[in-house]
Design a protein around this motif. Sequence first.
Motif, PDB file in Angstrom:
ATOM      1  N   VAL A  86      60.059  35.934  23.343  1.00  0.00           N
ATOM      2  CA  VAL A  86      59.429  36.055  24.786  1.00  0.00           C
ATOM      3  C   VAL A  86      60.399  35.465  25.791  1.00  0.00           C
ATOM      4  O   VAL A  86      60.993  34.273  25.610  1.00  0.00           O
ATOM      5  CB  VAL A  86      58.192  35.460  24.950  1.00  0.00           C
ATOM      6  N   ASN A  87      60.930  36.331  26.774  1.00  0.00           N
ATOM      7  CA  ASN A  87      62.006  35.978  27.873  1.00  0.00           C
ATOM      8  C   ASN A  87      61.035  35.352  28.929  1.00  0.00           C
ATOM      9  O   ASN A  87      60.245  35.991  29.809  1.00  0.00           O
ATOM     10  CB  ASN A  87      62.750  37.139  28.372  1.00  0.00           C
ATOM     11  N   ILE A  88      61.206  34.103  29.072  1.00  0.00           N
ATOM     12  CA  ILE A  88      60.572  33.214  30.360  1.00  0.00           C
ATOM     13  C   ILE A  88      61.722  32.638  31.094  1.00  0.00           C
ATOM     14  O   ILE A  88      62.536  31.930  30.926  1.00  0.00           O
ATOM     15  CB  ILE A  88      59.530  32.103  29.713  1.00  0.00           C
ATOM     16  N   GLY A  89      61.305  33.005  32.567  1.00  0.00           N
ATOM     17  CA  GLY A  89      62.136  32.456  33.551  1.00  0.00           C
ATOM     18  C   GLY A  89      61.594  31.471  34.332  1.00  0.00           C
ATOM     19  O   GLY A  89      60.362  31.534  34.622  1.00  0.00           O
ATOM     20  N   TYR A  90      62.182  30.338  34.712  1.00  0.00           N
ATOM     21  CA  TYR A  90      61.863  29.372  35.806  1.00  0.00           C
ATOM     22  C   TYR A  90      62.692  28.409  36.444  1.00  0.00           C
ATOM     23  O   TYR A  90      64.067  28.975  35.858  1.00  0.00           O
ATOM     24  CB  TYR A  90      60.664  28.329  35.085  1.00  0.00           C
ATOM     25  N   ILE A 140      62.784  32.348  24.768  1.00  0.00           N
ATOM     26  CA  ILE A 140      64.104  32.218  25.412  1.00  0.00           C
ATOM     27  C   ILE A 140      63.956  32.130  26.722  1.00  0.00           C
ATOM     28  O   ILE A 140      63.539  32.722  27.412  1.00  0.00           O
ATOM     29  CB  ILE A 140      64.732  33.597  24.946  1.00  0.00           C
ATOM     30  N   PRO A 141      64.323  30.774  27.309  1.00  0.00           N
ATOM     31  CA  PRO A 141      64.106  30.205  28.624  1.00  0.00           C
ATOM     32  C   PRO A 141      65.482  30.919  29.507  1.00  0.00           C
ATOM     33  O   PRO A 141      66.594  31.071  28.813  1.00  0.00           O
ATOM     34  CB  PRO A 141      64.423  28.809  28.642  1.00  0.00           C
ATOM     35  N   HIS A 142      65.160  31.238  30.688  1.00  0.00           N
ATOM     36  CA  HIS A 142      66.160  31.688  31.619  1.00  0.00           C
ATOM     37  C   HIS A 142      65.973  30.578  33.000  1.00  0.00           C
ATOM     38  O   HIS A 142      65.096  30.836  33.750  1.00  0.00           O
ATOM     39  CB  HIS A 142      66.075  33.168  31.902  1.00  0.00           C
ATOM     40  N   LEU A 143      66.937  29.848  33.246  1.00  0.00           N
ATOM     41  CA  LEU A 143      66.550  29.095  34.478  1.00  0.00           C
ATOM     42  C   LEU A 143      67.775  29.564  35.414  1.00  0.00           C
ATOM     43  O   LEU A 143      68.651  29.697  35.417  1.00  0.00           O
ATOM     44  CB  LEU A 143      67.121  27.711  34.002  1.00  0.00           C
ATOM     45  N   HIS A 144      66.960  29.856  36.761  1.00  0.00           N
ATOM     46  CA  HIS A 144      67.530  30.209  37.700  1.00  0.00           C
ATOM     47  C   HIS A 144      66.876  29.636  39.004  1.00  0.00           C
ATOM     48  O   HIS A 144      65.802  29.351  38.952  1.00  0.00           O
ATOM     49  CB  HIS A 144      67.610  31.690  37.855  1.00  0.00           C
ATOM     50  N   ASP A 145      67.489  29.999  40.232  1.00  0.00           N
ATOM     51  CA  ASP A 145      66.923  29.417  41.380  1.00  0.00           C
ATOM     52  C   ASP A 145      65.612  30.385  41.639  1.00  0.00           C
ATOM     53  O   ASP A 145      65.738  31.811  41.216  1.00  0.00           O
ATOM     54  CB  ASP A 145      67.727  29.424  42.570  1.00  0.00           C
ATOM     55  N   VAL A 146      64.679  30.289  42.292  1.00  0.00           N
ATOM     56  CA  VAL A 146      63.541  31.075  42.389  1.00  0.00           C
ATOM     57  C   VAL A 146      63.836  32.330  43.074  1.00  0.00           C
ATOM     58  O   VAL A 146      63.182  33.304  42.732  1.00  0.00           O
ATOM     59  CB  VAL A 146      62.294  30.266  43.178  1.00  0.00           C
ATOM     60  N   GLU A 147      64.545  32.364  44.019  1.00  0.00           N
ATOM     61  CA  GLU A 147      64.767  33.686  44.597  1.00  0.00           C
ATOM     62  C   GLU A 147      65.541  34.697  43.689  1.00  0.00           C
ATOM     63  O   GLU A 147      65.336  35.989  43.879  1.00  0.00           O
ATOM     64  CB  GLU A 147      65.755  33.600  45.737  1.00  0.00           C
TER      65      GLU A 147
END
Length: 261
Positions: free
Chosen positions: A6-10, A30-37
């Motif tokens: 599961v690809n999860i972004g926060y 699978i975490p994806h860390l990025h700025d919210v925009e």
Amino acid sequence: MHAAPVNIGYSTCPNDTFIFYKLAHEPDVIPHLHDVETLNEWALEAKLDVTKLSYHAWLLVQEDYELLQCGSALGRGCGPLVITKGGKTLSDESVIAVPGALTTAHLLLRLWNPNLKNRIFMPFDKIMAAVESGEADAGVVIHEGRFVYQELGFQCLEDLGDWWEHTTGRPIPLGCIAAHKRLGKTKIAEIEQRLKASIQHAFDDPASTMDYVRAHAQELADDVTTEHIKTYVNDFTLDLGEEGRAAIDTLQKLAREARII
């Protein structure tokens, strides 16, 4: 048989890394860390299975992404601030630095003062520098900016959270977690329960999350990190409840009336 990943972004912000700490370390995530925009923009393309979103962005993608009952940044006394320096005041010609077109901060700014047309967009952590340099007359600060702006010599022209609360009587809906409907109802319900367990773990054993939180908030002092979590993680994060849902409905109603969405 292994579960499909599961690809999860926060975001890298302390409130997100705090609540996602346990879930992020589970084997099928699978975490994806990025700025919210960035995450907001990705949601327009349906890139991730589960993602943090500004409520503004979720209003635009709600046909594809189901709002989870847990994980939201929603509350009182936590809204974006319009700041300036050197005693400047706002006019319709003022240039305002905003942390992304799809952020709730941008939506609230437009609801508060529709006449501010000269809006420039940049990452949230560049806003104060733009005001300092004179590139912008004022800026909308979110996240840790609200905790440090005074010591850096800025003045608050308007607390958009206070404005929202006085105008609507509701807590302010800033950000949420949403799951793409392609996952199906059973999988979405399972992820929601796992996220809720991750949030509860963070509440029950905050110390266990701190190395992870600090690793992604390297420039923040520990006291700012703690204040950040305390401000944006609360009972609504565990469960939106009727009051949280009513706040979201109000945001949608006002955005539609203003023809922003």
